[in-house]
Design an enzyme around this catalytic site. Structure first.
Site, short mmCIF file in Angstrom:
data_model
loop_
_atom_site.label_atom_id
_atom_site.label_comp_id
_atom_site.label_asym_id
_atom_site.label_seq_id
_atom_site.Cartn_x
_atom_site.Cartn_y
_atom_site.Cartn_z
CG ASP A 142 -1.99 1.03 1.20
OD1 ASP A 142 -1.94 1.92 0.34
OD2 ASP A 142 -2.91 0.95 2.04
CG HIS A 184 -8.22 0.52 -4.84
ND1 HIS A 184 -9.19 1.32 -4.30
CD2 HIS A 184 -7.03 0.95 -4.32
CE1 HIS A 184 -8.65 2.20 -3.48
NE2 HIS A 184 -7.33 2.01 -3.47
#
Length: 431
Positions: free
Chosen positions: A243, A339
């Site tokens: 991330d 995403h």
């Protein structure tokens, strides 16, 4: 929550009882000899509960110091820290601009001392006045960052100096917001690579608020500890995904333009020059549902490989995504609703924000599922062009949305860094 008034004083130089953490470390050898006087039972307990470390000097993790003074506040471009606390305050009834200025002066003094590895209070407060929680630790990359919320300006009579970038965020379909855990007049971000150092700073900030401001909400987070991996790596979130791969980098030519507020604009907002806007979201991850998905399906939801963060279009983690590449079946390798695709600058007119989150885990919810997820913090020069632009796009069809629940939200204007002899926010509060 207990909040005691403990005003900060001056420097402790020359005071025989004012032992800074740095000086304490220097006396470790002498103290070790005295420790041999412990009885057999006491020694056994001590040995079982502690590590016999050699050498006794601080590691790089403990000795790293982040500067308080500078063009920008610390805690924005500082590398991710292992522990974090986010805390919002509301000004107490009757507290206005004068009281807010005094609080920011106290907070800045405490932040400067703690970030330098010194006790929270000076010698004049007497021995033992500092809590001693982090007495034998180094600075541990401690940072303390301050911001102002929307209502702060009305309560201090400074509405004319409230920047338009602080206008409330629009609602999103994924919002399940608790107003009591959102917004606030004042916001403080604390980060450190040691849990006790971070908690020590949290208690100092709470004490200095005294009767001027009361806690509205507090959230506690964590990241991987520096040195836990063989080499520095992009962080992973609680879903196990890498991330932060697409974060803007300080070496990018347009980094400052995207992240920090420039000067030379409306004079009413010049206090924000060199500052930024922080969007804070408590995003619960529905981990039980997520973990039922096969890894291959998780990767298609994200658009990146779970093992190394590389895009499904091929390459390594840092390889640019090829959003047009298709597989043998003629389908896009990175799905249309992935995403990573939807949030990419290429799909958002170049919109970018610096994501600098902490994970959190607050036990088990009443429904028996983990109350865990991401304390999402992103930084940008303009929230409308940064967070809002991207979140609106995600709101319209992100494959990850069914596994997330946005439960708290805040937007804060974070002033530029304090110059030597200045406190954070002084250019606003004393203008």
């Amino acid at each position: 929550m207990n909040r005691n008034s403990t005003p900060s004083t001056g420097d402790d130089t020359g005071a025989p009882h004012a032992l800074t953490r740095r000086r304490l470390l220097g006396t470790a050898g002498a103290a070790g000899a005295a420790g041999l006087a412990l009885g057999a039972a006491g020694g056994a307990i001590g040995y079982a509960a502690t590590r016999d470390e050699a050498p006794t000097t601080l590691t790089a993790v403990g000795s790293t110091e982040v500067m308080f003074h500078g063009k920008h506040q610390p805690g924005i471009t500082t590398p991710l820290q292992a522990r974090g606390h986010l805390i919002a305050f509301d000004l107490a009834p009757g507290a206005g601009r004068k009281e807010a200025a005094a609080l920011m002066r106290r907070w800045s003094a405490v932040a400067r001392r703690l970030m330098a590895g010194e006790p929270a209070e000076g010698a004049a407060d007497g021995p033992g006045h500092d809590t001693g929680i982090a007495l034998d630790a180094g600075p541990s990359s401690l940072t303390i960052t301050f911001g102002f919320g929307y209502d702060f300006f009305a309560r201090t009579g400074l509405t004319a100096r409230r920047p338009p970038g602080l206008d409330p965020l629009p609602p999103f379909s994924s919002d399940h917001l608790d107003a009591g855990w959102s917004n606030g007049d004042l916001w403080v971000q604390i980060g450190a690579d040691d849990a006790l150092v971070a908690f020590h700073a949290l208690r100092a900030i709470q004490r200095e608020a005294a009767s001027t401001a009361t806690v509205r909400w507090q959230m506690n987070g964590f990241n991987r500890t520096p040195g836990a991996t063989a080499k520095p790596m992009t962080a992973r979130n609680l879903m196990g995904q890498v991330d932060g791969t697409g974060n803007p980098k300080p070496t990018d030519a347009d980094f400052d333009r995207r992240i920090f507020v420039p000067g030379g604009q409306n004079a009413a907002y010049d206090w924000l020059t060199g500052g930024s806007y922080a969007v804070v979201r408590r995003i619960r991850m529905l981990l039980d549902d997520w973990e039922k998905l096969p890894v291959e399906q998780q990767e298609r939801v994200i658009g990146r490989r779970k093992a190394d963060g590389a895009p499904l279009s091929g390459g390594t983690e840092t390889t640019p995504m090829d959003l047009d590449k298709v597989g043998p079946d003629g389908k896009l390798l990175i799905p249309e609703n992935a995403h990573a695709r939807i949030s990419s600058p290429e799909r958002n007119s170049g919109a970018a924000m610096l994501r600098r989150p902490f994970s959190y885990h607050d036990g088990i919810s009443a429904d028996g599922t983990p109350d865990a997820g991401l304390l999402f913090i992103c930084w940008q020069a303009d929230p409308l062009r940064g967070f809002v632009t991207v979140q609106r796009k995600l709101d319209r069809g992100d494959a990850l949305s069914p596994f997330l629940r946005h439960e708290a939200s805040g937007l804060f204007a974070v002033p530029g860094g304090a110059a030597a002899g200045e406190y954070v926010g002084q250019r606003l509060l004393e203008s």
